[in-house]
Design a protein around this motif. Structure first.
Motif, PDB file in Angstrom:
ATOM      1  N   LEU A  80       0.733  -1.198   0.105  1.00 32.41           N
ATOM      2  CA  LEU A  80      -0.087  -0.110   0.017  1.00 32.41           C
ATOM      3  C   LEU A  80       0.924   1.037   0.095  1.00 32.41           C
ATOM      4  N   LEU A  81       1.878   1.271   0.897  1.00 30.71           N
ATOM      5  CA  LEU A  81       2.836   2.409   0.857  1.00 30.71           C
ATOM      6  C   LEU A  81       3.508   2.556  -0.632  1.00 30.71           C
ATOM      7  N   ALA A  82       3.960   1.588  -0.896  1.00 29.10           N
ATOM      8  CA  ALA A  82       4.657   1.665  -2.498  1.00 29.10           C
ATOM      9  C   ALA A  82       3.743   2.159  -3.528  1.00 29.10           C
ATOM     10  N   ASP A  83       2.302   1.773  -3.438  1.00 32.61           N
ATOM     11  CA  ASP A  83       1.478   2.459  -4.228  1.00 32.61           C
ATOM     12  C   ASP A  83       1.052   3.770  -4.183  1.00 32.61           C
ATOM     13  N   LEU A  84       1.138   4.137  -3.057  1.00 29.23           N
ATOM     14  CA  LEU A  84       0.795   5.722  -2.642  1.00 29.23           C
ATOM     15  C   LEU A  84       1.947   6.619  -2.903  1.00 29.23           C
ATOM     16  N   LEU A  85       3.169   5.986  -2.737  1.00 30.47           N
ATOM     17  CA  LEU A  85       4.504   6.794  -3.133  1.00 30.47           C
ATOM     18  C   LEU A  85       4.359   6.840  -4.452  1.00 30.47           C
ATOM     19  N   MET A  86       4.032   5.788  -5.328  1.00 27.93           N
ATOM     20  CA  MET A  86       3.941   5.953  -6.856  1.00 27.93           C
ATOM     21  C   MET A  86       2.922   7.372  -7.199  1.00 27.93           C
ATOM     22  N   LYS A  87       1.742   7.246  -6.379  1.00 27.68           N
ATOM     23  CA  LYS A  87       0.850   8.204  -6.697  1.00 27.68           C
ATOM     24  C   LYS A  87       1.369   9.608  -6.390  1.00 27.68           C
ATOM     25  N   VAL A  88       2.100   9.630  -5.252  1.00 28.94           N
ATOM     26  CA  VAL A  88       2.846  10.948  -5.035  1.00 28.94           C
ATOM     27  C   VAL A  88       3.814  11.212  -6.201  1.00 28.94           C
ATOM     28  N   GLN A  89       4.504  10.387  -6.602  1.00 30.72           N
ATOM     29  CA  GLN A  89       5.604  10.702  -7.625  1.00 30.72           C
ATOM     30  C   GLN A  89       4.951  11.207  -8.759  1.00 30.72           C
ATOM     31  N   THR A  90       3.748  10.595  -9.290  1.00 28.68           N
ATOM     32  CA  THR A  90       2.799  11.032 -10.295  1.00 28.68           C
ATOM     33  C   THR A  90       2.449  12.377 -10.283  1.00 28.68           C
ATOM     34  N   PHE A  91       2.017  12.810  -9.057  1.00 30.85           N
ATOM     35  CA  PHE A  91       1.456  13.975  -8.548  1.00 30.85           C
ATOM     36  C   PHE A  91       2.473  15.117  -8.885  1.00 30.85           C
ATOM     37  N   ILE A  92       3.927  14.679  -8.367  1.00 31.69           N
ATOM     38  CA  ILE A  92       4.750  15.927  -8.453  1.00 31.69           C
ATOM     39  C   ILE A  92       5.355  16.074 -10.059  1.00 31.69           C
ATOM     40  N   GLU A  93       5.177  14.819 -10.794  1.00 29.55           N
ATOM     41  CA  GLU A  93       5.772  14.947 -12.199  1.00 29.55           C
ATOM     42  C   GLU A  93       4.734  16.055 -12.841  1.00 29.55           C
ATOM     43  N   GLU A  94       3.302  15.819 -12.304  1.00 27.02           N
ATOM     44  CA  GLU A  94       2.359  16.514 -13.036  1.00 27.02           C
ATOM     45  C   GLU A  94       2.174  17.768 -12.640  1.00 27.02           C
ATOM     46  N   ASN A  95       2.802  18.264 -11.470  1.00 26.84           N
ATOM     47  CA  ASN A  95       2.431  19.522 -10.891  1.00 26.84           C
ATOM     48  C   ASN A  95       4.034  20.042 -10.305  1.00 26.84           C
ATOM     49  N   PRO A  96       4.887  20.416 -11.397  1.00 23.60           N
ATOM     50  CA  PRO A  96       6.034  20.563 -11.040  1.00 23.60           C
ATOM     51  C   PRO A  96       6.156  22.036 -10.215  1.00 23.60           C
ATOM     52  N   ARG A  97       7.372  22.211  -9.419  1.00 18.76           N
ATOM     53  CA  ARG A  97       7.567  23.212  -8.733  1.00 18.76           C
ATOM     54  C   ARG A  97       7.433  24.624  -9.547  1.00 18.76           C
ATOM     55  N   PRO A  98       7.172  25.647  -8.773  1.00 18.60           N
ATOM     56  CA  PRO A  98       7.160  27.031  -9.334  1.00 18.60           C
ATOM     57  C   PRO A  98       8.422  27.532  -9.607  1.00 18.60           C
ATOM     58  N   ASP A  99       8.543  28.222 -10.858  1.00 15.52           N
ATOM     59  CA  ASP A  99      10.127  28.829 -10.647  1.00 15.52           C
ATOM     60  C   ASP A  99      10.252  30.030  -9.833  1.00 15.52           C
ATOM     61  N   LEU A 100      11.202  29.707  -8.777  1.00 18.40           N
ATOM     62  CA  LEU A 100      11.103  30.469  -7.761  1.00 18.40           C
ATOM     63  C   LEU A 100      11.788  31.809  -8.049  1.00 18.40           C
ATOM     64  N   ASP A 101      12.564  31.761  -9.227  1.00 16.07           N
ATOM     65  CA  ASP A 101      13.013  33.146  -9.614  1.00 16.07           C
ATOM     66  C   ASP A 101      11.946  34.128 -10.136  1.00 16.07           C
ATOM     67  N   LEU A 102      10.978  33.750 -10.468  1.00 20.40           N
ATOM     68  CA  LEU A 102       9.827  34.332 -10.959  1.00 20.40           C
ATOM     69  C   LEU A 102       8.920  34.900  -9.893  1.00 20.40           C
ATOM     70  N   LEU A 103       8.988  34.385  -8.711  1.00 17.13           N
ATOM     71  CA  LEU A 103       8.115  34.747  -7.520  1.00 17.13           C
ATOM     72  C   LEU A 103       8.684  35.929  -6.606  1.00 17.13           C
TER      73      LEU A 103
END
Length: 150
Positions: free
Chosen positions: A118-141
């Motif tokens: 279950l943990l492995a499945d959840l971590l894969m979902k977290v990975q997918t979320f992170i890949e689909e929602n990249p960090r903001p470019d902090l230089d533009l903030l």
């Protein structure tokens, strides 16, 4: 909340007195270098770790002083400097990997097969979320709301 606690628990762990940020850089070099002799450029390390080049340079300076990494000119472009692990850096990286493997085995043993899966499945979902929602470019903030965005 649980992820924050997990992160806090591991932030203070060191391997042979090396800070977690140093270990992260050493492990990055070990995993991402095509060959041990080639190493990586500071810009590559910066991109892979998601930290600024000046921060990478500070870590490299610290690790170089401890004889964990060395700077080498790139054979195809002498203007480029590559960072590679020394023998001592490779030894400490193997120790860290061994420590992480042992910790993971203990976690799997503690959770059991069902919860580990279950943990492995959840971590894969977290990975997918992170890949689909990249960090903001902090230089533009904006820094404090006063600055004008150029």
């Amino acid at each position: 909340m649980a992820l924050r606690q997990l992160r806090k628990a591991h932030v203070h762990q060191t391997v042979d007195g090396h800070k977690p940020s140093e270990m992260t850089l050493l492990i990055c070099l070990a995993r991402k270098s095509r060959t041990p002799e080639e190493g990586l450029k500071v810009s590559e390390i910066s991109r892979l770790l998601g930290i600024t080049p000046p921060t990478v340079t500070q870590l490299i300076n610290s690790l170089e002083a401890k004889d964990m990494v060395e700077r080498q000119p790139d054979p195809s472009d002498r203007r480029v400097v590559r960072i590679r692990l020394t023998e001592q850096g490779r030894v400490i990286t193997r120790k860290a990997r061994s420590h992480m493997d042992a910790s993971l085995r203990k976690l799997v043993e503690y959770l059991g097969e069902e919860e580990s899966n279950l943990l492995a499945d959840l971590l894969m979902k977290v990975q997918t979320f992170i890949e689909e929602n990249p960090r903001p470019d902090l230089d533009l903030l904006q820094m404090n709301g006063d600055e004008k965005n150029d």
